[in-house]
Design an enzyme around this catalytic site. Sequence first.
Site, PDB file in Angstrom:
ATOM      1  N   GLY A  37     -10.382 -12.173 -11.359  1.00 44.01           N
ATOM      2  CA  GLY A  37      -9.555 -11.013 -11.646  1.00 44.01           C
ATOM      3  C   GLY A  37      -8.642 -11.193 -12.838  1.00 44.01           C
TER       4      GLY A  37
ATOM      5  CG  HIS B 124      -1.988  -1.127   1.041  1.00 50.12           C
ATOM      6  ND1 HIS B 124      -2.642  -1.697   2.113  1.00 50.12           N
ATOM      7  CD2 HIS B 124      -2.471  -1.767  -0.067  1.00 50.12           C
ATOM      8  CE1 HIS B 124      -3.474  -2.631   1.674  1.00 50.12           C
ATOM      9  NE2 HIS B 124      -3.386  -2.684   0.359  1.00 50.12           N
TER      10      HIS B 124
ATOM     11  CG  ASP C  84      -2.872  -8.386  -3.282  1.00 55.95           C
ATOM     12  OD1 ASP C  84      -1.995  -9.220  -3.036  1.00 55.95           O
ATOM     13  OD2 ASP C  84      -3.527  -7.787  -2.399  1.00 55.95           O
TER      14      ASP C  84
END
Length: 285
Positions: free
Chosen positions: A143, A18, A168
Site C-alpha cells: 500500500g 469508519h 490504515d
Amino acid sequence: MNYRHAFHAGNHADVLKHVALLALCEALTVKSSPCFALDTHAGRGLYALDGNSAQRTSEARDGIGRLLAEAPKHPVIARYLAAIKACRAAHGAATYPGSPWLLAHALRPEDRIAACELQPEEAAALKTNFARDARIAVHQRDGYAALKALLPPKLGTTKFGRGLVLIDPPYEAQLDEFDTALTALREGLSRWPEAMYALWYPIKLRRVLHSFYREATKLPAKSTLVAELLVRPDDSPLRMNGSGLLILNAPWQFDGTLAPALAMLRDAMGEAGASSRVEWLRAPA
C-alpha cells in the site's frame, strides 16, 4: 506480516475510523465533480463477526456491539449505523464492512476507488467481494508503494482534482511504522497535494506519540487535524487504549462536525476514564 484484521473487525478503533471515513466521504460528494479514493491497506472488505477469528477476541462486542445498543443521536453516527444496516441487509446479520465496502457504499457511480492489499489470501477475498463493482480496482501490492504508483489518479484522460487517501497499516513494526507512514504521506502530498489524507494510528500511551505529532506538523499540508478516541484511561502500555486519525487537508469546519460525535462514541463504548480529542495541530489558514 501476520496481521489479520478479522480478529479486530468492528472494535472501537474500527468504529472511530469508519465514522470519520464516512464523514469525509460526505464532504467529498457535496460537489458534483467525480472524486477518487485510495485505500492502501484494504483487507478483505467484509468480515464475519460470528466467525472463529472475531469470536476468539470478541472485540466487536465492546465496539460496534455497544454502539448499536446505544445508537447515539448524531448525524455522523447515524450515517455510519445506516451503512452497517445496509451491509447486513446485503451480506448477512453478522457481517461487518471494512473500509473498501464503506467507500463503495458512500461514493457515487462516477467516482473511482483503488483498494490495495498485500496478503494473497486477503487480496483474493477482496477481489471476490468487489468483482461486480466496476468502480473498484483491486491491487495486490504494498500500500505504501501504491502512493507513488497510483497518485495523482487519472482514468484515461480524466484527472481527479478531489479525493481521499486512507492509510490504515497494521503497526506490526511498532514505532518504525509511524516513520514509514509519515514518509508515505509526504510522498502522497508531493504527488497529489489537493487530496485529503487520513492515517489511522493506535494509542497505548499517548505521551509516546509526541514525536509523531511534531513530525506530522512538518508535512506540507494545508491543515493537520487529529481525532482520537480512548475507551480506557491513558495509562496502560500493555493494551491498545484507543486510536486516532491524523487527517491532512480536512474539510472546512470538520473539527466541529467530528468532535460531538466522538464524545458520544466515548460515552457509548468507553470505560471510566475514557476520553476523546479533536484538535488542530495546524489550523487551516
